[in-house]
Scaffold this motif. Structure first.
Motif, mmCIF file in Angstrom:
data_model
loop_
_atom_site.group_PDB
_atom_site.id
_atom_site.type_symbol
_atom_site.label_atom_id
_atom_site.label_comp_id
_atom_site.label_asym_id
_atom_site.label_seq_id
_atom_site.Cartn_x
_atom_site.Cartn_y
_atom_site.Cartn_z
ATOM 1 N N MET A 35 1.329 -1.397 -13.310
ATOM 2 C CA MET A 35 -0.007 -1.074 -13.789
ATOM 3 C C MET A 35 -0.845 -0.755 -12.565
ATOM 4 S SD MET A 35 -2.540 -3.284 -16.246
ATOM 5 C CE MET A 35 -2.296 -4.750 -15.244
ATOM 6 N N ARG A 36 -1.540 0.384 -12.575
ATOM 7 C CA ARG A 36 -2.328 0.807 -11.420
ATOM 8 C C ARG A 36 -3.804 0.578 -11.706
ATOM 9 N NH1 ARG A 36 0.391 6.621 -10.390
ATOM 10 N NH2 ARG A 36 -0.273 6.454 -8.219
ATOM 11 N N ARG A 37 -4.478 -0.047 -10.749
ATOM 12 C CA ARG A 37 -5.903 -0.335 -10.875
ATOM 13 C C ARG A 37 -6.649 0.390 -9.768
ATOM 14 N NH1 ARG A 37 -4.963 -6.849 -11.324
ATOM 15 N NH2 ARG A 37 -3.858 -6.850 -13.324
ATOM 16 N N ALA A 38 -7.601 1.203 -10.169
ATOM 17 C CA ALA A 38 -8.358 1.992 -9.192
ATOM 18 C C ALA A 38 -8.991 1.087 -8.147
ATOM 19 C CB ALA A 38 -9.441 2.801 -9.904
ATOM 20 N N GLY A 39 -8.743 1.391 -6.879
ATOM 21 C CA GLY A 39 -9.319 0.628 -5.784
ATOM 22 C C GLY A 39 -8.608 -0.671 -5.469
ATOM 23 N N ALA A 40 -7.635 -1.061 -6.319
ATOM 24 C CA ALA A 40 -6.944 -2.338 -6.102
ATOM 25 C C ALA A 40 -5.464 -2.169 -5.805
ATOM 26 C CB ALA A 40 -7.121 -3.249 -7.326
ATOM 27 N N ALA A 64 0.835 -1.200 0.000
ATOM 28 C CA ALA A 64 0.000 0.000 0.000
ATOM 29 C C ALA A 64 0.873 1.254 0.000
ATOM 30 C CB ALA A 64 -0.905 -0.002 1.223
ATOM 31 N N GLU A 65 0.343 2.329 -0.555
ATOM 32 C CA GLU A 65 1.130 3.556 -0.687
ATOM 33 C C GLU A 65 1.664 4.035 0.663
ATOM 34 O OE1 GLU A 65 -0.941 6.597 -2.756
ATOM 35 O OE2 GLU A 65 -0.953 5.525 -4.682
#
Length: 237
Positions: free
Chosen positions: A74-79, A45-46
């Motif tokens: 690859m960034r997935r919104a909410g994931a 997590a960030e």
């Protein structure tokens, strides 16, 4: 997290923040290269990443943006953020992303003089002919970007002339690292017509030494060229 006193000029603060973002990019890319974050895995997590790297969340997000543009995540919104899956994955990408100008110069200093020595020992006449043709192209092309491509081709041919496939593979990685945007920007600043003329003379002398099978002179010419580029790198620092 503040890296400069509050009284620091705005430009100095911006430069420091940009440097911090780049350090985060390199640190994360190095973790991918080492297998800490393998292809297909989800990044922490960030908040956890920011704490482990001791940087602010906004700095981390800027670094993640850069990694995404480079195709490493690859960034997935909410994931969350995921290391690029195998398939479109270039295993050398994290290594290249983590390679700074000094790392590149160190590797070139190790490989290129030895490439000249081994090529003289092992290369067939066809390799000399190929190098001479590339030299002709250098004389006919004054565009900095194209001249840099001729240089890459020259060194790759030299690597092939060693007859060592592992060395060729290593130098292919060096070439990829040389194509990083920051090096391309440096070329635009320093590849003046005068410097291109000087480079042509250097490569002509090297081809002459290779043709004469003069190992000491060839290695000396390669080392001189590397020292000149190192001086340019130090001016950028």
């Amino acid at each position: 997290m503040s890296f400069l006193p509050q009284s620091a000029p705005r430009g100095q603060i911006d430069k420091a923040q940009g440097s911090t973002v780049q350090m985060v990019v390199e640190a994360l890319a190095a973790r991918m290269a080492s297998g800490d974050y393998p292809p297909g895995s989800r990044l922490p997590a960030e908040r956890q990443l920011a704490e482990s790297l001791k940087v602010a969340r906004n700095t981390l997000r800027e670094a993640l943006d850069i990694l995404e543009v480079r195709g490493l995540i690859m960034r997935r919104a909410g994931a969350g953020s995921f290391v690029t899956e195998p398939g479109g994955w270039d295993g050398s990408a994290p290594v290249i992303a983590a390679t700074g100008p000094l790392h590149l110069q160190v590797m070139r200093g190790i490989l290129e003089p030895e490439m000249a020595r081994l090529a003289i020992v092992n290369m067939p006449p066809a390799t000399i002919e190929a190098l001479s043709r590339i030299l002709d192209q250098m004389h006919n092309d004054a565009d900095p970007a194209q001249f840099a491509r001729h240089e890459e081709e020259f060194h790759l041919r030299l690597a092939e002339g060693t007859g060592n496939p592992l060395l060729v593979a290593c130098y292919n990685l060096v070439v990829k690292a040389r194509r990083q945007p920051q090096r391309a920007a440096m070329l635009r600043r320093h590849m003046t017509p005068e410097r291109i003329r000087s480079q042509r003379e250097s490569y002509a002398a090297l081809v002459g030494a290779l043709t004469a099978r003069d190992i000491p002179h060839a290695m000396e010419l390669v080392q001189q060229a590397l020292l000149e580029e190192q001086r340019l790198f130090m001016q950028e620092d």
